[in-house]
Design an enzyme around this catalytic site. Structure first.
Site, mmCIF file in Angstrom:
data_model
loop_
_atom_site.group_PDB
_atom_site.id
_atom_site.type_symbol
_atom_site.label_atom_id
_atom_site.label_comp_id
_atom_site.label_asym_id
_atom_site.label_seq_id
_atom_site.Cartn_x
_atom_site.Cartn_y
_atom_site.Cartn_z
ATOM 1 N N GLU A 187 -16.058 6.254 4.967
ATOM 2 C CA GLU A 187 -15.354 5.734 6.151
ATOM 3 C C GLU A 187 -15.254 6.830 7.195
ATOM 4 O O GLU A 187 -15.894 7.874 7.063
ATOM 5 C CB GLU A 187 -13.985 5.190 5.749
ATOM 6 C CG GLU A 187 -13.072 6.191 5.089
ATOM 7 C CD GLU A 187 -11.694 5.605 4.762
ATOM 8 O OE1 GLU A 187 -11.237 4.706 5.467
ATOM 9 O OE2 GLU A 187 -11.078 6.086 3.812
ATOM 10 N N ARG A 205 0.838 -1.204 0.000
ATOM 11 C CA ARG A 205 0.000 0.000 0.000
ATOM 12 C C ARG A 205 0.869 1.249 0.000
ATOM 13 O O ARG A 205 0.526 2.265 -0.611
ATOM 14 C CB ARG A 205 -0.939 -0.028 1.206
ATOM 15 C CG ARG A 205 -2.004 1.042 1.152
ATOM 16 C CD ARG A 205 -3.070 0.829 2.211
ATOM 17 N NE ARG A 205 -2.524 0.944 3.554
ATOM 18 C CZ ARG A 205 -3.194 0.632 4.665
ATOM 19 N NH1 ARG A 205 -4.430 0.179 4.590
ATOM 20 N NH2 ARG A 205 -2.638 0.768 5.847
ATOM 21 N N LYS A 259 -2.631 6.453 1.635
ATOM 22 C CA LYS A 259 -2.399 6.951 2.986
ATOM 23 C C LYS A 259 -1.472 8.166 2.923
ATOM 24 O O LYS A 259 -0.270 8.076 3.189
ATOM 25 C CB LYS A 259 -1.814 5.831 3.852
ATOM 26 C CG LYS A 259 -2.422 5.786 5.222
ATOM 27 C CD LYS A 259 -2.190 4.475 5.899
ATOM 28 C CE LYS A 259 -2.219 4.616 7.395
ATOM 29 N NZ LYS A 259 -3.417 5.235 7.964
HETATM 30 N N1 PLP Z 1 -9.149 4.197 6.866
HETATM 31 C C1 PLP Z 1 -8.319 5.201 7.195
HETATM 32 C C2 PLP Z 1 -8.640 6.550 6.721
HETATM 33 C C3 PLP Z 1 -7.181 4.933 7.971
HETATM 34 O O1 PLP Z 1 -6.357 5.902 8.314
HETATM 35 C C4 PLP Z 1 -6.923 3.615 8.393
HETATM 36 C C5 PLP Z 1 -5.745 3.305 9.176
HETATM 37 O O2 PLP Z 1 -4.750 2.879 8.679
HETATM 38 C C6 PLP Z 1 -7.818 2.612 8.030
HETATM 39 C C7 PLP Z 1 -8.918 2.940 7.271
HETATM 40 C C8 PLP Z 1 -7.593 1.197 8.437
HETATM 41 O O3 PLP Z 1 -6.606 0.611 7.669
HETATM 42 P P1 PLP Z 1 -5.704 -0.579 8.220
HETATM 43 O O4 PLP Z 1 -6.650 -1.636 8.649
HETATM 44 O O5 PLP Z 1 -4.889 -0.974 7.066
HETATM 45 O O6 PLP Z 1 -4.939 -0.035 9.351
HETATM 46 C C1 COI Z 2 -3.784 3.185 11.698
HETATM 47 O O1 COI Z 2 -4.775 2.561 12.066
HETATM 48 O O2 COI Z 2 -2.666 2.674 11.614
HETATM 49 C C2 COI Z 2 -3.876 4.575 11.302
HETATM 50 O O3 COI Z 2 -2.994 5.043 10.666
HETATM 51 C C3 COI Z 2 -5.032 5.376 11.708
HETATM 52 C C4 COI Z 2 -4.617 6.658 12.351
HETATM 53 C C5 COI Z 2 -5.823 7.488 12.466
HETATM 54 C C6 COI Z 2 -3.963 6.439 13.668
#
Ligand code: PLP
Ligand code: COI
Length: 336
Positions: free
Chosen positions: A215, A77, A179
């Site tokens: 989200e 990612r 991200k």
């Molecule tokens: N959506 C957003 C906007 C996020 O910042 C995060 C955190 O990383 C997620 C979703 C969840 O993603 P992940 O499960 O890969 O941490």
């Molecule tokens: C994560 O879940 O790793 C994120 O980056 C989310 C952030 C809002 C702390």
């Protein structure tokens, strides 16, 4: 360290990893105890927010190993994020090796099994050289620091109250699917405003029509229907959460539940039995209530505990992450 009572905040640990990009190449990379970054006042990151990041965790397993959860997906990612922001890609194998090195170097900060806490790893890349005209920087830093964390939301697993936001976070064809730091900058006023009105987080609807669920600022949604089916929102401007993708697999293959990944209308959410926010930081945090401009949607799971299916998902996922439950092949990377 009081592991059981850790919140989600920065605690400086002894070592971080740094690799610098110059003249078209990433250098070898080192571990350093210096937590300070010295860059030009005109650096791409400072002037035009040219920065991307990742988030993943290291866990102590039941049998005392230290592992990370699907770090390959974070590496991939981050490459997608880099391409969208004209940042040079950091190779996947080097990303994985750097994560291992940072965890090893900060071993005493990996919380013990059963504490509910974990070591959060934050890889990031930023434009470090000066740019004045709007263009990508020529030099970059890739870094990873580690910090021990507890629950993202205060109160742990107490159900959250959200509101449907009037502010947008991402646009169609924008950067919602990667991200980028700028997405989070965009959400700061919205989250401060939500807190001021007593809400824990924002539900961002799709900015084009404001009729679909996207989200929150830092997590994907997961809904459960009254007949125990898992439904998650599909949109090109949502971050493809590692946790959500893993939960959908777990729901289907471990719990025998049906899973649907499709656009979800805002008008549908009142029909769901359970709602949760999922992400690395959020794990699965239950949502009890959503306020849509004064109209309150109260999920039948209530404001006191996690819904039945959400709880099963939570226990299975955290069981896999901590070695209590057999993981699918390739999900766990053993560090030592
Ligand atoms: N959506 C957003 C906007 C996020 O910042 C995060 C955190 O990383 C997620 C979703 C969840 O993603 P992940 O499960 O890969 O941490
Ligand atoms: C994560 O879940 O790793 C994120 O980056 C989310 C952030 C809002 C702390």
């Amino acid at each position: 360290m009081d592991w059981e009572n850790l919140g989600f905040g920065y605690i400086k640990t002894p070592y971080r990893y740094v690799s610098e990009y110059k003249d078209g190449l990433w250098n070898g990379g080192i571990l350093t105890d210096d937590d300070k970054v010295v860059i030009s006042e005109c650096a791409g990151v400072l002037q035009y927010a040219q920065t991307i990041f990742e988030g993943l965790k290291a866990y102590t397993t039941q049998d005392g190993r230290i592992v990370t959860f699907r770090p390959d997906l974070n590496a991939e990612r981050m490459i997608d994020s880099a391409r969208r922001l004209e940042i040079p890609e950091f190779p996947k194998e080097r990303f994985l090796d750097a994560v291992d090195k940072v965890v090893k170097a900060n071993k005493s900060f990996v919380p013990p099994y059963g504490s509910g806490a974990s070591l959060y790893l934050r890889p990031f890349i930023f434009g470090s050289s000066a740019v004045l005209g709007v263009k990508p920087a020529k030099e970059y830093q890739f870094r990873i620091f580690a910090t021990p964390v507890g629950p993202y939301f205060k109160g742990g697993i107490k159900p959250l109250t959200l509101r449907v936001s009037d502010f947008d976070r991402a646009a169609p064809h924008g950067t919602g699917h990667i991200k980028a730091g700028l997405n989070y900058a965009m959400s700061l006023h919205a989250i401060a405003d939500a807190h001021e009105y007593g809400f824990d987080e924002n539900l961002y609807p799709d900015p084009a029509t404001r009729t679909y669920v996207e989200e929150t600022g830092g997590a994907n949604f997961i809904f459960v229907t009254k007949d125990d089916k898992i439904v998650t929102p599909k949109s090109d401007s949502i971050l493809p959460s590692v946790t959500r993708r893993s939960l959908c697999y777990v729901a289907e293959k471990y719990l025998g539940l049906k899973v649907e990944h499709r656009p979800i209308k805002l008008s549908e959410i009142e029909n769901f039995a359970e709602c949760g926010l999922c992400g690395t930081a959020a794990i699965i945090s239950p949502v009890g209530k959503i306020n849509d401009h004064g109209k309150e949607i109260l999920f039948p799971s209530g404001m006191n505990e996690m819904g039945k299916i959400t709880k099963k998902l939570y226990e299975t996922l955290t069981g896999i992450q901590t070695g209590k439950i057999q993981a699918p092949k390739g999900w766990i990377r053993e560090i030592f």
